[in-house]
Design a protein around this motif. Structure first.
Motif, PDB file in Angstrom:
ATOM      1  N   GLY A 186       0.884  -1.159   0.004  1.00  0.00           N
ATOM      2  CA  GLY A 186      -0.096  -0.013  -0.131  1.00  0.00           C
ATOM      3  C   GLY A 186       0.815   1.300   0.054  1.00  0.00           C
ATOM      4  N   ALA A 187       1.986   1.153   0.878  1.00  0.00           N
ATOM      5  CA  ALA A 187       2.852   2.276   0.872  1.00  0.00           C
ATOM      6  C   ALA A 187       3.658   2.253  -0.392  1.00  0.00           C
ATOM      7  CB  ALA A 187       3.635   2.256   2.094  1.00  0.00           C
ATOM      8  N   ALA A 188       4.139   1.275  -0.790  1.00  0.00           N
ATOM      9  CA  ALA A 188       5.097   1.222  -2.148  1.00  0.00           C
ATOM     10  C   ALA A 188       4.413   1.855  -3.233  1.00  0.00           C
ATOM     11  CB  ALA A 188       5.550   0.008  -2.475  1.00  0.00           C
ATOM     12  N   ILE A 189       3.100   1.823  -3.532  1.00  0.00           N
ATOM     13  CA  ILE A 189       2.551   2.145  -4.872  1.00  0.00           C
ATOM     14  C   ILE A 189       2.164   3.826  -4.964  1.00  0.00           C
ATOM     15  CG2 ILE A 189       1.565  -0.122  -5.237  1.00  0.00           C
ATOM     16  CD1 ILE A 189      -1.002   0.673  -4.434  1.00  0.00           C
ATOM     17  N   VAL A 190       2.612   4.293  -3.832  1.00  0.00           N
ATOM     18  CA  VAL A 190       2.156   5.775  -4.026  1.00  0.00           C
ATOM     19  C   VAL A 190       3.552   6.748  -3.630  1.00  0.00           C
ATOM     20  CG1 VAL A 190       0.004   5.567  -3.066  1.00  0.00           C
ATOM     21  CG2 VAL A 190       1.364   5.706  -1.207  1.00  0.00           C
ATOM     22  N   GLY A 191       3.551   8.009  -3.788  1.00  0.00           N
ATOM     23  CA  GLY A 191       4.601   8.703  -3.455  1.00  0.00           C
ATOM     24  C   GLY A 191       4.798   8.810  -1.906  1.00  0.00           C
ATOM     25  N   PRO A 192       6.144   9.280  -1.634  1.00  0.00           N
ATOM     26  CA  PRO A 192       6.338   9.418  -0.379  1.00  0.00           C
ATOM     27  C   PRO A 192       5.350  10.313   0.621  1.00  0.00           C
ATOM     28  CG  PRO A 192       8.372   9.977  -1.380  1.00  0.00           C
ATOM     29  CD  PRO A 192       7.209   9.695  -2.505  1.00  0.00           C
ATOM     30  N   GLU A 193       4.889  11.349   0.186  1.00  0.00           N
ATOM     31  CA  GLU A 193       3.786  12.312   0.702  1.00  0.00           C
ATOM     32  C   GLU A 193       2.556  11.381   0.978  1.00  0.00           C
ATOM     33  OE1 GLU A 193       2.860  12.132  -3.570  1.00  0.00           O
ATOM     34  OE2 GLU A 193       4.657  12.427  -2.333  1.00  0.00           O
ATOM     35  N   SER A 194       2.278  10.422   0.479  1.00  0.00           N
ATOM     36  CA  SER A 194       1.038   9.580   0.481  1.00  0.00           C
ATOM     37  C   SER A 194       1.140   8.267   1.526  1.00  0.00           C
ATOM     38  CB  SER A 194       0.255   9.406  -0.630  1.00  0.00           C
ATOM     39  OG  SER A 194       0.019  10.772  -1.390  1.00  0.00           O
ATOM     40  N   ARG A 195       2.388   7.912   1.787  1.00  0.00           N
ATOM     41  CA  ARG A 195       2.498   6.500   2.433  1.00  0.00           C
ATOM     42  C   ARG A 195       1.897   6.432   3.737  1.00  0.00           C
ATOM     43  NH1 ARG A 195       8.851   6.137   0.325  1.00  0.00           N
ATOM     44  NH2 ARG A 195       8.196   5.383  -1.881  1.00  0.00           N
ATOM     45  N   GLY A 196       1.979   7.514   4.546  1.00  0.00           N
ATOM     46  CA  GLY A 196       1.078   7.388   5.777  1.00  0.00           C
ATOM     47  C   GLY A 196      -0.280   7.099   5.670  1.00  0.00           C
ATOM     48  N   ALA A 197      -1.061   7.835   4.625  1.00  0.00           N
ATOM     49  CA  ALA A 197      -2.330   7.724   4.607  1.00  0.00           C
ATOM     50  C   ALA A 197      -2.739   6.229   3.951  1.00  0.00           C
ATOM     51  CB  ALA A 197      -2.829   8.691   3.405  1.00  0.00           C
ATOM     52  N   ALA A 198      -1.853   5.647   3.033  1.00  0.00           N
ATOM     53  CA  ALA A 198      -1.883   4.483   2.292  1.00  0.00           C
ATOM     54  C   ALA A 198      -1.920   3.415   3.460  1.00  0.00           C
ATOM     55  CB  ALA A 198      -0.654   4.104   1.336  1.00  0.00           C
ATOM     56  N   ILE A 199      -0.804   3.520   4.422  1.00  0.00           N
ATOM     57  CA  ILE A 199      -0.867   2.307   5.478  1.00  0.00           C
ATOM     58  C   ILE A 199      -1.909   2.337   6.438  1.00  0.00           C
ATOM     59  CG2 ILE A 199       0.519   1.842   7.489  1.00  0.00           C
ATOM     60  CD1 ILE A 199       3.154   2.577   6.127  1.00  0.00           C
ATOM     61  N   ALA A 200      -2.463   3.677   6.638  1.00  0.00           N
ATOM     62  CA  ALA A 200      -3.445   3.744   7.599  1.00  0.00           C
ATOM     63  C   ALA A 200      -4.897   3.331   6.749  1.00  0.00           C
ATOM     64  CB  ALA A 200      -3.820   5.320   7.897  1.00  0.00           C
ATOM     65  N   PHE A 201      -5.053   3.394   5.455  1.00  0.00           N
ATOM     66  CA  PHE A 201      -6.346   3.075   4.821  1.00  0.00           C
ATOM     67  C   PHE A 201      -6.272   1.600   4.636  1.00  0.00           C
ATOM     68  CE2 PHE A 201      -8.588   1.848   1.262  1.00  0.00           C
ATOM     69  CZ  PHE A 201      -9.590   2.887   1.281  1.00  0.00           C
ATOM     70  N   VAL A 202      -4.966   0.861   4.405  1.00  0.00           N
ATOM     71  CA  VAL A 202      -5.085  -0.559   4.280  1.00  0.00           C
ATOM     72  C   VAL A 202      -5.141  -1.144   5.585  1.00  0.00           C
ATOM     73  CG1 VAL A 202      -3.562  -2.482   3.693  1.00  0.00           C
ATOM     74  CG2 VAL A 202      -3.339  -0.522   2.393  1.00  0.00           C
ATOM     75  N   SER A 203      -4.652  -0.488   6.613  1.00  0.00           N
ATOM     76  CA  SER A 203      -4.869  -1.166   8.048  1.00  0.00           C
ATOM     77  C   SER A 203      -6.135  -1.114   8.503  1.00  0.00           C
ATOM     78  CB  SER A 203      -3.693  -0.365   8.934  1.00  0.00           C
ATOM     79  OG  SER A 203      -2.350  -0.569   8.683  1.00  0.00           O
ATOM     80  N   CYS A 204      -7.046  -0.528   7.963  1.00  0.00           N
ATOM     81  CA  CYS A 204      -8.430  -0.107   8.202  1.00  0.00           C
ATOM     82  C   CYS A 204      -8.854  -1.801   8.236  1.00  0.00           C
ATOM     83  CB  CYS A 204      -9.252   0.857   7.506  1.00  0.00           C
ATOM     84  SG  CYS A 204      -9.157   2.428   8.217  1.00  0.00           S
ATOM     85  N   GLY A 205      -8.504  -2.510   7.120  1.00  0.00           N
ATOM     86  CA  GLY A 205      -9.114  -3.892   7.033  1.00  0.00           C
ATOM     87  C   GLY A 205      -9.115  -4.600   8.481  1.00  0.00           C
ATOM     88  N   PHE A 206      -8.173  -4.211   9.408  1.00  0.00           N
ATOM     89  CA  PHE A 206      -8.064  -5.068  10.611  1.00  0.00           C
ATOM     90  C   PHE A 206      -9.415  -4.628  11.266  1.00  0.00           C
ATOM     91  CE2 PHE A 206      -3.458  -6.322  10.045  1.00  0.00           C
ATOM     92  CZ  PHE A 206      -3.947  -7.556  10.247  1.00  0.00           C
ATOM     93  N   THR A 207      -9.454  -3.223  11.402  1.00  0.00           N
ATOM     94  CA  THR A 207     -10.338  -2.571  12.228  1.00  0.00           C
ATOM     95  C   THR A 207     -11.745  -3.215  11.645  1.00  0.00           C
ATOM     96  OG1 THR A 207      -9.192  -0.711  12.449  1.00  0.00           O
ATOM     97  CG2 THR A 207     -11.453  -0.230  12.912  1.00  0.00           C
ATOM     98  N   LEU A 208     -12.157  -2.858  10.564  1.00  0.00           N
ATOM     99  CA  LEU A 208     -13.371  -3.435   9.930  1.00  0.00           C
ATOM    100  C   LEU A 208     -13.572  -4.931  10.232  1.00  0.00           C
ATOM    101  CD1 LEU A 208     -13.558  -1.632   6.384  1.00  0.00           C
ATOM    102  CD2 LEU A 208     -14.891  -1.304   8.322  1.00  0.00           C
ATOM    103  N   ALA A 209     -12.672  -5.812  10.421  1.00  0.00           N
ATOM    104  CA  ALA A 209     -12.617  -6.982  10.552  1.00  0.00           C
ATOM    105  C   ALA A 209     -13.056  -7.233  12.094  1.00  0.00           C
ATOM    106  CB  ALA A 209     -11.433  -7.721  10.466  1.00  0.00           C
ATOM    107  N   THR A 210     -12.510  -6.622  12.870  1.00  0.00           N
ATOM    108  CA  THR A 210     -13.073  -6.424  14.515  1.00  0.00           C
ATOM    109  C   THR A 210     -14.470  -5.864  14.630  1.00  0.00           C
ATOM    110  OG1 THR A 210     -10.592  -6.141  14.944  1.00  0.00           O
ATOM    111  CG2 THR A 210     -12.317  -5.809  16.490  1.00  0.00           C
TER     112      THR A 210
END
Length: 204
Positions: free
Chosen positions: A115-139
């Motif tokens: 998720g972080a690798a497919i975007v530029g450095p400025e968007s990596r934090g947002a990418a990791i947060a978005f992808v990690s939401c999968g865990f939150t939704l699972a819970t």
């Protein structure tokens, strides 16, 4: 955003598979002719196995295509679910659960990093947060819903449902999450360097 969503769904599926059985332990134990404690042990293997195998996967196959590694991990996880769903006894069920965990050990960290690798450095934090939401939704959604379905029908039903969703995810990964940049490999020594920090040791 579409690729982030696919990666987030991968985490959602793995986390749901990890937790969904916890609410129906007595039913599983009865079907497998085992004790609740024995079934609980087979389910809680997730955390230690994924903690031990995730670093090994990243060290052993550092140059693999990220898409290929995620797809391989997902296939192993689906194979584990396919083995566990019709399991007639505890041993078969445990083998399936372990296979699913091993697949997750390859898929989850790779999807998060992708998720972080497919975007530029400025968007990596947002990418990791978005992808990690999968865990939150699972819970919040996946595990309670899966447990409710299992309680209303059979604990085998949500596993089979996740297999169907997993095959859809596999196709999406192969078609839409391609050409993910591969980071330079990090050796075991570098990974363990963080343990020299006394603050980390205190947290452990």
């Amino acid at each position: 955003m579409l690729r982030w969503s696919i990666l987030a769904f991968a985490l959602f599926l793995m986390a749901t598979n990890s937790n969904v059985m916890s609410g129906v332990l007595p039913e599983i134990a009865r079907d497998l002719h085992a004790s609740v404690g024995q079934v609980a042990v087979s389910i809680t293997l997730y955390a230690p196995v994924i903690a031990l195998t995730s670093p090994v996967v990243s060290i052993v196959v550092p140059a693999w295509s990220r898409t290929g590694l995620m797809a391989a991990g997902l296939v192993v996880a689906l194979l584990g679910m396919i083995v566990a769903a019709p399991a007639p006894d505890l041993v078969t069920f445990t083998v399936g659960r372990v296979l699913a965990v091993l697949g997750g050990a390859a898929l989850v960290p790779t999807a998060t990093a992708a998720g972080a690798a497919i975007v530029g450095p400025e968007s990596r934090g947002a990418a990791i947060a978005f992808v990690s939401c999968g865990f939150t939704l699972a819970t919040a959604v996946g595990s309670p819903l899966g447990t409710a379905v299992a309680a209303a029908s059979s604990w085998r039903v949500p596993l089979l449902g996740m297999v169907g969703l997993g095959f859809g995810l596999l196709i999406s990964l192969l078609l839409l999450v391609r050409r993910v940049p591969v980071s330079p490999p990090i050796g075991l020594t570098q990974r363990l360097t963080v343990l020299r920090d006394p603050r980390i040791l205190l947290l452990c």
